[in-house]
Scaffold this motif. Structure first.
Motif, PDB file in Angstrom:
ATOM      1  N   ALA A 392       0.875  -1.184   0.000  1.00 10.67           N
ATOM      2  CA  ALA A 392       0.000   0.000   0.000  1.00 10.67           C
ATOM      3  C   ALA A 392       0.905   1.225   0.000  1.00 10.67           C
ATOM      4  N   PRO A 393       0.625   2.184  -0.871  1.00 12.37           N
ATOM      5  CA  PRO A 393       1.498   3.364  -0.926  1.00 12.37           C
ATOM      6  C   PRO A 393       1.589   4.118   0.400  1.00 12.37           C
ATOM      7  N   ILE A 394       0.522   4.058   1.190  1.00 14.45           N
ATOM      8  CA  ILE A 394       0.525   4.798   2.457  1.00 14.45           C
ATOM      9  C   ILE A 394       1.613   4.252   3.392  1.00 14.45           C
ATOM     10  N   ARG A 395       2.114   3.063   3.109  1.00  9.67           N
ATOM     11  CA  ARG A 395       3.153   2.459   3.938  1.00  9.67           C
ATOM     12  C   ARG A 395       4.541   2.615   3.320  1.00  9.67           C
ATOM     13  N   ARG A 396       4.631   3.377   2.208  1.00  7.22           N
ATOM     14  CA  ARG A 396       5.939   3.546   1.555  1.00  7.22           C
ATOM     15  C   ARG A 396       6.402   4.992   1.698  1.00  7.22           C
ATOM     16  N   ASP A 397       7.603   5.191   2.234  1.00  9.63           N
ATOM     17  CA  ASP A 397       8.102   6.558   2.442  1.00  9.63           C
ATOM     18  C   ASP A 397       8.100   7.366   1.153  1.00  9.63           C
ATOM     19  N   GLU A 398       8.513   6.740   0.048  1.00  2.73           N
ATOM     20  CA  GLU A 398       8.631   7.499  -1.199  1.00  2.73           C
ATOM     21  C   GLU A 398       7.271   7.971  -1.718  1.00  2.73           C
ATOM     22  N   CYS A 399       6.184   7.334  -1.246  1.00  2.00           N
ATOM     23  CA  CYS A 399       4.853   7.735  -1.706  1.00  2.00           C
ATOM     24  C   CYS A 399       4.242   8.837  -0.842  1.00  2.00           C
ATOM     25  N   LEU A 400       4.749   9.003   0.373  1.00  3.30           N
ATOM     26  CA  LEU A 400       4.082   9.930   1.294  1.00  3.30           C
ATOM     27  C   LEU A 400       4.107  11.371   0.799  1.00  3.30           C
ATOM     28  N   ARG A 401       5.069  11.701  -0.031  1.00  2.00           N
ATOM     29  CA  ARG A 401       5.131  13.081  -0.533  1.00  2.00           C
ATOM     30  C   ARG A 401       4.526  13.212  -1.931  1.00  2.00           C
ATOM     31  N   CYS A 402       3.885  12.158  -2.395  1.00  2.00           N
ATOM     32  CA  CYS A 402       3.321  12.204  -3.753  1.00  2.00           C
ATOM     33  C   CYS A 402       1.924  12.824  -3.711  1.00  2.00           C
ATOM     34  N   PRO A 403       1.627  13.780  -4.581  1.00  2.00           N
ATOM     35  CA  PRO A 403       0.297  14.398  -4.574  1.00  2.00           C
ATOM     36  C   PRO A 403      -0.829  13.385  -4.781  1.00  2.00           C
ATOM     37  N   ALA A 404      -0.562  12.303  -5.540  1.00  2.00           N
ATOM     38  CA  ALA A 404      -1.646  11.390  -5.936  1.00  2.00           C
ATOM     39  C   ALA A 404      -1.878  10.261  -4.940  1.00  2.00           C
ATOM     40  N   ILE A 405      -1.290  10.336  -3.757  1.00  2.00           N
ATOM     41  CA  ILE A 405      -1.358   9.194  -2.834  1.00  2.00           C
ATOM     42  C   ILE A 405      -2.797   8.812  -2.469  1.00  2.00           C
ATOM     43  N   ALA A 406      -3.708   9.768  -2.456  1.00  2.00           N
ATOM     44  CA  ALA A 406      -5.086   9.437  -2.051  1.00  2.00           C
ATOM     45  C   ALA A 406      -5.860   8.716  -3.135  1.00  2.00           C
ATOM     46  N   ILE A 407      -5.449   8.865  -4.389  1.00  2.00           N
ATOM     47  CA  ILE A 407      -6.283   8.299  -5.458  1.00  2.00           C
ATOM     48  C   ILE A 407      -5.641   7.109  -6.154  1.00  2.00           C
ATOM     49  N   CYS A 408      -4.364   6.865  -5.943  1.00  2.00           N
ATOM     50  CA  CYS A 408      -3.702   5.865  -6.804  1.00  2.00           C
ATOM     51  C   CYS A 408      -3.830   4.446  -6.284  1.00  2.00           C
ATOM     52  N   GLY A 409      -3.738   4.236  -4.989  1.00  2.00           N
ATOM     53  CA  GLY A 409      -3.811   2.882  -4.440  1.00  2.00           C
ATOM     54  C   GLY A 409      -2.606   2.025  -4.756  1.00  2.00           C
ATOM     55  N   GLY A 410      -1.639   2.572  -5.460  1.00  2.00           N
ATOM     56  CA  GLY A 410      -0.390   1.824  -5.671  1.00  2.00           C
ATOM     57  C   GLY A 410      -0.274   1.135  -7.013  1.00  2.00           C
ATOM     58  N   GLY A 411      -1.315   1.212  -7.852  1.00  2.00           N
ATOM     59  CA  GLY A 411      -1.181   0.629  -9.189  1.00  2.00           C
ATOM     60  C   GLY A 411      -1.100  -0.888  -9.165  1.00  2.00           C
ATOM     61  N   ASN A 425       7.014  -2.238  -5.222  1.00  2.00           N
ATOM     62  CA  ASN A 425       7.760  -1.097  -5.738  1.00  2.00           C
ATOM     63  C   ASN A 425       6.799  -0.243  -6.562  1.00  2.00           C
ATOM     64  N   LEU A 426       7.291   0.813  -7.158  1.00  2.00           N
ATOM     65  CA  LEU A 426       6.399   1.712  -7.894  1.00  2.00           C
ATOM     66  C   LEU A 426       6.047   1.135  -9.262  1.00  2.00           C
ATOM     67  N   ASP A 427       4.765   1.196  -9.582  1.00  2.00           N
ATOM     68  CA  ASP A 427       4.321   0.919 -10.949  1.00  2.00           C
ATOM     69  C   ASP A 427       4.328   2.290 -11.629  1.00  2.00           C
ATOM     70  N   ARG A 430       1.378   3.608 -13.858  1.00  2.00           N
ATOM     71  CA  ARG A 430       0.139   4.072 -13.213  1.00  2.00           C
ATOM     72  C   ARG A 430       0.389   5.259 -12.285  1.00  2.00           C
ATOM     73  N   CYS A 431       1.633   5.430 -11.828  1.00  2.00           N
ATOM     74  CA  CYS A 431       1.958   6.662 -11.071  1.00  2.00           C
ATOM     75  C   CYS A 431       1.732   7.878 -11.969  1.00  2.00           C
ATOM     76  N   GLN A 432       2.209   7.775 -13.205  1.00  2.00           N
ATOM     77  CA  GLN A 432       2.058   8.904 -14.124  1.00  2.00           C
ATOM     78  C   GLN A 432       0.579   9.148 -14.418  1.00  2.00           C
ATOM     79  N   GLN A 433      -0.155   8.050 -14.654  1.00  2.00           N
ATOM     80  CA  GLN A 433      -1.610   8.176 -14.901  1.00  2.00           C
ATOM     81  C   GLN A 433      -2.294   8.881 -13.737  1.00  2.00           C
ATOM     82  N   ALA A 434      -1.972   8.440 -12.513  1.00  2.00           N
ATOM     83  CA  ALA A 434      -2.659   8.971 -11.330  1.00  2.00           C
ATOM     84  C   ALA A 434      -2.375  10.460 -11.169  1.00  2.00           C
ATOM     85  N   ASN A 435      -1.152  10.870 -11.440  1.00  2.00           N
ATOM     86  CA  ASN A 435      -0.817  12.288 -11.263  1.00  2.00           C
ATOM     87  C   ASN A 435      -1.469  13.168 -12.326  1.00  2.00           C
ATOM     88  N   ILE A 436      -1.563  12.661 -13.542  1.00  2.00           N
ATOM     89  CA  ILE A 436      -2.253  13.437 -14.589  1.00  2.00           C
ATOM     90  C   ILE A 436      -3.741  13.564 -14.237  1.00  2.00           C
TER      91      ILE A 436
HETATM   92  S1  SF4 Z   1       1.207   7.575  -7.746  1.00  2.00           S
HETATM   93 FE1  SF4 Z   1       3.038   6.272  -7.462  1.00  2.00          FE
HETATM   94  S2  SF4 Z   1       4.464   7.493  -6.220  1.00  2.00           S
HETATM   95 FE2  SF4 Z   1       2.398   8.374  -6.036  1.00  2.00          FE
HETATM   96  S3  SF4 Z   1       1.540   7.434  -4.220  1.00  2.00           S
HETATM   97 FE3  SF4 Z   1       0.881   6.237  -5.971  1.00  2.00          FE
HETATM   98  S4  SF4 Z   1       2.392   4.595  -6.121  1.00  2.00           S
HETATM   99 FE4  SF4 Z   1       3.286   6.176  -4.830  1.00  2.00          FE
END
Ligand code: SF4
Ligand code: SF4
Length: 493
Positions: A392-411, A425-427, A430-436
């Motif tokens: 789950a992204p909420i348990r990954r340090d690198e995801c905590l600062r990502c704007p899309a953390i609430a909507i992505c679910g980790g791909g 690890n990061l997909d 789908r990270c790019q999709q979620a941020n767009i």
């Molecule tokens: S979009 Fe990627 S980097 Fe951002 S929270 Fe989701 S998995 Fe993590």
């Protein structure tokens, strides 16, 4: 008392309007350049008065508007008192929720055989090593028993027939459905099918047994047939459409699942318009392609193009009131202000029972030799299950600062594994999709509420009810829609 900016706030700007977005609270506030300036100036903790004075450009007296401004940002969590524990409590609560064990979906694979040879299929790619197996009736019962034993009675159980093409093994499907109805008559049942093997008898039987049918179709014949072909290369559209029509005549509830790739992108909106008008499905599903084992899938399209096509199509279908699974998994958390902790139900919520009497979580791994175990001895202490459950992204340090953390679910953990050799690890696709998509949602909300920022001190905080305007005519919480549990899986409480 000192105040500081929350590390979960992200700044968006467009056409002179600035939006602050809090990625844990899923809240937005719109204003002028003053919002960005205030956040830029808060490089260290300070008093409210100091911050207000900065906002007034150090005027000798503090304007009441600036105090109002800062107090509003404090109230909504964009600013916080330095000793506040609110965010850290929420974060640890979400991290705990993300580890709950709640199996509620079973994929039952009656056969790994398929009569089609879709060009983009990642399952053909990974299942080549698995070979063709039909499930025995005993394995079907044992798989259902295992699922009933470990799934929670407090949530809606759903069993999906998946393949291969499940209707190549109708005797297994029929036996399994009557067994499911015997052990849990409230369980929802869904058939994923390419539609080409449907007969009037099978269709009537599915209607009589309340089996929801999801047929794979990618657009009109000239689009569909580019990818979805029989073994001899001829397109499958005609057979699929015939199967769909037979089901409709028999009274089945029907949905359409579309795979998105270079055959229907660009042009997704017109493909969807055709399918809605011609077939009148109860709902649509959009599946994005998975990587093949070698890290590529030639049918994939550029992620920004794909995402913008999905957004344009969403704008069209929301006016038609048609629900679209997959897209809604991302949109609903933004609208409802509830974090999606997980995207893929295989991360603790789903079992897959394979024809050879093994159990795992993700269909793409079947045939790779990973994450499949003997059905007899499987239980929730299984190491693989616990590895998937923890993703789950909420348990990954690198995801905590990502704007899309609430909507992505980790791909998709499978695609993460192909990309990085590790399911946790990061997909990045789908990270790019979620941020767009997030950026679009931020500005779509502003448009829906007809927001206007005319004065530097104007500020708008959308009400929860206003956020629902993003859905337009879609009855998103309609419990009779198929796969509702699947679609909402992973949302926080
Ligand atoms: S979009 Fe990627 S980097 Fe951002 S929270 Fe989701 S998995 Fe993590
Ligand atoms: S990890 Fe989940 S989303 Fe990815 S292929 Fe497997 S089941 Fe599908």
């Amino acid at each position: 008392m000192l105040i500081e900016k929350s590390p979960f706030v992200h700044i968006f700007s467009s056409s002179g309007v600035v939006c602050l977005y809090h990625s844990l609270y899923v809240t937005n506030i719109y204003g002028s350049h003053l919002l960005a300036e205030l956040f830029g100036s808060l490089r260290f903790p300070q008093t409210i008065e100091q911050a207000a004075r900065r906002l007034c450009k150090n005027e000798s007296c503090i304007r009441p508007e600036s105090l109002y401004y800062i107090n509003l940002l404090l109230k909504h969590g964009f600013l916080r008192y330095t000793d506040s524990q609110e965010e850290s409590h929420l974060l640890s609560n979400l991290q705990q929720q993300a580890q709950y064990s709640d199996p509620r979906f079973l994929y039952l694979v009656p056969t790994s055989a398929c009569n089609l040879r879709c060009k983009y299929c990642h399952i053909i790619d990974t299942w080549a090593a698995y070979g063709h197996h039909h499930m025995s009736l005993e394995t079907a019962e044992a798989g259902i028993n295992k699922f009933m034993e470990h799934s929670s009675t407090s949530c809606q159980r759903e069993i999906m027939f998946y393949g291969g093409e499940p209707l190549l093994a109708p005797e297994v499907v029929k036996h399994a459905v009557s067994y499911i109805r015997k052990v849990d008559n409230t369980c929802r049942i869904t058939m994923f099918t390419n539609g080409t093997n449907i007969t009037p008898d099978i269709a009537k039987w599915m209607a009589d047994n309340d089996v929801f049918v999801i047929v794979s179709m990618d657009g009109p014949a000239e689009v569909h047939n580019q990818m979805r072909c029989h073994a001899d290369g001829h397109g499958g559209f005609e057979d699929t459409a015939r199967g769909y029509d037979i089901c409709k005549k028999a009274g089945c509830r029907l949905g359409i699942s579309m795979v998105l790739g270079r055959h229907n992108i660009p042009g997704l909106k017109s493909a969807v318009e055709y399918l809605i008008n011609r077939f009148e499905p109860v709902d649509l599903g959009f599946s994005t392609l998975h990587l093949h084992k070698n890290g590529e899938n030639p049918a994939m399209v550029d992620v920004p193009l794909l995402t913008h096509e999905m957004i344009d199509t969403f704008k069209f279908i929301r006016e038609k009131g048609v629900y679209a699974e997959h897209l809604f998994r991302r949109i609903r958390p933004f609208v409802e202000q509830q974090i999606r902790l997980k995207d893929c139900p295989s991360c603790g919520g789903k079992f897959l029972v394979a024809p050879d009497s093994s159990i795992g979580f993700c269909e793409a791994f079947l045939g790779t030799g990973r994450y499949y175990y003997p059905l007899d001895s499987f239980d929730l202490s299984n190491d693989g299950y616990n590895e998937w459950k923890g993703i789950a992204p909420i348990r990954r340090d690198e995801c905590l600062r990502c704007p899309a953390i609430a909507i992505c679910g980790g791909g998709c953990p499978y695609d993460a594994w192909v990309q990085h050799g590790n399911i946790n690890n990061l997909d990045t696709i789908r990270c790019q999709q979620a941020n767009i998509l997030l950026e679009w949602l931020v500005w779509d909300l502003f448009e829906q509420i007809k927001g206007e920022i005319n004065d530097p001190w104007d500020i708008i905080v959308p009400e929860p009810a206003q956020r629902q305007m993003i859905y337009s005519k879609i009855a998103v919480n309609n419990k009779s829609l198929p796969l509702q549990g699947y679609s909402t899986y992973g949302e926080s409480n």
